[in-house]
Design an enzyme around this catalytic site. Structure first.
Site, PDB file in Angstrom:
ATOM      1  N   MET A 112     -72.476  31.660  25.085  1.00 26.31           N
ATOM      2  CA  MET A 112     -72.419  33.186  24.639  1.00 26.31           C
ATOM      3  C   MET A 112     -71.139  34.015  24.604  1.00 26.31           C
ATOM      4  O   MET A 112     -70.879  34.946  24.630  1.00 26.31           O
ATOM      5  CB  MET A 112     -73.249  33.676  25.334  1.00 26.31           C
ATOM      6  CG  MET A 112     -74.667  33.503  25.533  1.00 26.31           C
ATOM      7  SD  MET A 112     -75.457  33.740  23.984  1.00 26.31           S
ATOM      8  CE  MET A 112     -75.767  35.183  23.930  1.00 26.31           C
ATOM      9  N   LYS A 121     -59.875  35.036  29.430  1.00 24.59           N
ATOM     10  CA  LYS A 121     -60.306  34.001  28.186  1.00 24.59           C
ATOM     11  C   LYS A 121     -59.489  32.841  28.342  1.00 24.59           C
ATOM     12  O   LYS A 121     -59.799  31.776  28.358  1.00 24.59           O
ATOM     13  CB  LYS A 121     -60.319  34.625  26.934  1.00 24.59           C
ATOM     14  CG  LYS A 121     -61.094  33.687  25.852  1.00 24.59           C
ATOM     15  CD  LYS A 121     -61.298  34.459  24.530  1.00 24.59           C
ATOM     16  CE  LYS A 121     -62.589  34.943  24.154  1.00 24.59           C
ATOM     17  NZ  LYS A 121     -63.747  34.327  24.621  1.00 24.59           N
ATOM     18  N   SER A 133     -82.420  24.938  25.735  1.00 25.22           N
ATOM     19  CA  SER A 133     -83.370  23.842  25.063  1.00 25.22           C
ATOM     20  C   SER A 133     -82.450  23.135  23.910  1.00 25.22           C
ATOM     21  O   SER A 133     -82.859  21.945  23.536  1.00 25.22           O
ATOM     22  CB  SER A 133     -84.624  24.868  24.632  1.00 25.22           C
ATOM     23  OG  SER A 133     -84.107  25.765  23.400  1.00 25.22           O
ATOM     24  N   ASN A 134     -81.675  23.765  23.183  1.00 22.67           N
ATOM     25  CA  ASN A 134     -80.934  22.793  22.195  1.00 22.67           C
ATOM     26  C   ASN A 134     -80.009  21.724  22.939  1.00 22.67           C
ATOM     27  O   ASN A 134     -79.976  20.941  22.418  1.00 22.67           O
ATOM     28  CB  ASN A 134     -80.102  23.762  21.390  1.00 22.67           C
ATOM     29  CG  ASN A 134     -80.880  24.432  20.263  1.00 22.67           C
ATOM     30  OD1 ASN A 134     -81.344  23.854  19.205  1.00 22.67           O
ATOM     31  ND2 ASN A 134     -81.157  25.893  20.503  1.00 22.67           N
ATOM     32  N   ASN A 146     -71.523  25.319  15.874  1.00 25.47           N
ATOM     33  CA  ASN A 146     -72.243  26.252  16.558  1.00 25.47           C
ATOM     34  C   ASN A 146     -73.678  26.302  15.802  1.00 25.47           C
ATOM     35  O   ASN A 146     -73.722  26.005  14.582  1.00 25.47           O
ATOM     36  CB  ASN A 146     -71.883  27.651  16.321  1.00 25.47           C
ATOM     37  CG  ASN A 146     -72.687  28.682  17.053  1.00 25.47           C
ATOM     38  OD1 ASN A 146     -73.219  28.241  18.470  1.00 25.47           O
ATOM     39  ND2 ASN A 146     -72.633  29.900  16.648  1.00 25.47           N
ATOM     40  N   LEU A 158     -67.331  33.990  22.369  1.00 22.79           N
ATOM     41  CA  LEU A 158     -66.424  33.757  21.207  1.00 22.79           C
ATOM     42  C   LEU A 158     -65.256  32.784  21.582  1.00 22.79           C
ATOM     43  O   LEU A 158     -64.767  32.691  22.907  1.00 22.79           O
ATOM     44  CB  LEU A 158     -65.486  35.048  20.813  1.00 22.79           C
ATOM     45  CG  LEU A 158     -66.098  35.815  19.881  1.00 22.79           C
ATOM     46  CD1 LEU A 158     -65.183  36.971  19.240  1.00 22.79           C
ATOM     47  CD2 LEU A 158     -66.673  35.126  18.559  1.00 22.79           C
ATOM     48  N   ILE A 159     -65.082  31.707  21.002  1.00 24.85           N
ATOM     49  CA  ILE A 159     -64.175  30.867  21.298  1.00 24.85           C
ATOM     50  C   ILE A 159     -62.647  31.307  20.959  1.00 24.85           C
ATOM     51  O   ILE A 159     -62.474  31.726  19.946  1.00 24.85           O
ATOM     52  CB  ILE A 159     -64.383  29.569  20.487  1.00 24.85           C
ATOM     53  CG1 ILE A 159     -65.665  28.753  20.764  1.00 24.85           C
ATOM     54  CG2 ILE A 159     -63.218  28.382  20.737  1.00 24.85           C
ATOM     55  CD1 ILE A 159     -66.067  28.268  22.265  1.00 24.85           C
ATOM     56  N   HIS A 199     -76.735  28.734  14.950  1.00 22.63           N
ATOM     57  CA  HIS A 199     -77.022  30.386  14.826  1.00 22.63           C
ATOM     58  C   HIS A 199     -78.319  30.580  14.041  1.00 22.63           C
ATOM     59  O   HIS A 199     -78.524  30.070  13.128  1.00 22.63           O
ATOM     60  CB  HIS A 199     -76.020  30.992  14.150  1.00 22.63           C
ATOM     61  CG  HIS A 199     -76.070  32.582  14.098  1.00 22.63           C
ATOM     62  ND1 HIS A 199     -75.736  33.337  15.266  1.00 22.63           N
ATOM     63  CD2 HIS A 199     -76.779  33.462  13.257  1.00 22.63           C
ATOM     64  CE1 HIS A 199     -76.058  34.506  15.108  1.00 22.63           C
ATOM     65  NE2 HIS A 199     -76.725  34.675  13.877  1.00 22.63           N
TER      66      HIS A 199
END
Ligand code: GRF
Length: 200
Positions: free
Chosen positions: A95, A70, A13-14, A116, A97-98, A118
């Site tokens: 979802m 990763k 949605s964002n 980000n 971690l970078i 939050h």
């Protein structure tokens, strides 16, 4: 033009609010959306509503060790981000971690050009299920944080925060909706700031 990519995992949605908002901006565009889950609704909705935007599914490879996974995943994303000449990444319900690959590629000497959103007033309630955490903790005032990403879990420098009040009769669903409505306003506002100032 500043070129922004949106990274997402879920409902999106964002991400959709950002895409709609970017249409009215003069110095900034969103040419790319990357999702890491094939169940993400964005794969269809972006294609239907924004046919000019490239929406790419890049899944994490399953057969490697965690660390390898990763690195391989982020290298694959980085190649596409470079191909689209992306300057900034906006995470919208992404979802993961970078890791070091993307952090390094998007560092401008002072900060990571990765943002980000939050759903809590960080540093309170980092990590998963932040709305649920805040609701369970009986917070009378909660809020939304937009922050630069660093290597930690929701620990990067804060760009903006906005608060909302919990009403006494609020169910968890009411509480989440109150927060989401704030997210849908605040994230586009930050995109506008980037459009106007050229930086955050
Ligand atoms: C939002 O609550 C956002 O703050 C968090 O993940 C959720 C994503 O929701 N990082 P959506 O996919 O944008 O609807």
């Amino acid at each position: 033009m500043i070129r922004v990519a949106v990274l997402a995992s879920g409902t999106g949605s964002n991400a959709m609010k950002l895409l709609h908002h970017a249409k009215n901006l003069t110095q900034l565009c969103i040419p790319l959306v990357i999702v890491d889950q094939k169940s993400s609704l964005l794969l269809e909705t972006v294609k239907n509503e924004f046919p000019e935007v490239s929406v790419q599914l890049i899944e994490v490879p399953q057969h490697k060790s965690n660390a390898d996974r990763k690195t391989i995943h982020e290298n694959e994303m980085l190649a596409i981000l470079k191909e689209h000449k992306i300057d900034w990444c906006f995470l919208a319900g992404y979802m993961r971690l970078i890791g070091p690959t993307l952090l390094h590629a998007f560092h401008d000497g002072k900060k990571h050009k990765i943002v980000n959103i939050h759903p809590s007033l960080l540093p309170k309630f980092p990590g998963l299920h932040a709305y649920e955490q805040a609701y369970e903790a009986n917070e009378k005032v909660s809020g939304i944080t937009i922050h630069f990403v660093d290597k930690g879990l929701d620990t990067g420098p804060i760009i903006a925060q906005e608060t909302f009040e919990r009403r006494s009769q609020d169910s968890l669903e009411d509480f989440i909706l109150r927060g989401k409505q704030l997210e849908w306003k605040l994230y586009p506002k930050i995109l506008s700031q980037l459009n106007e100032k050229g930086d955050l």
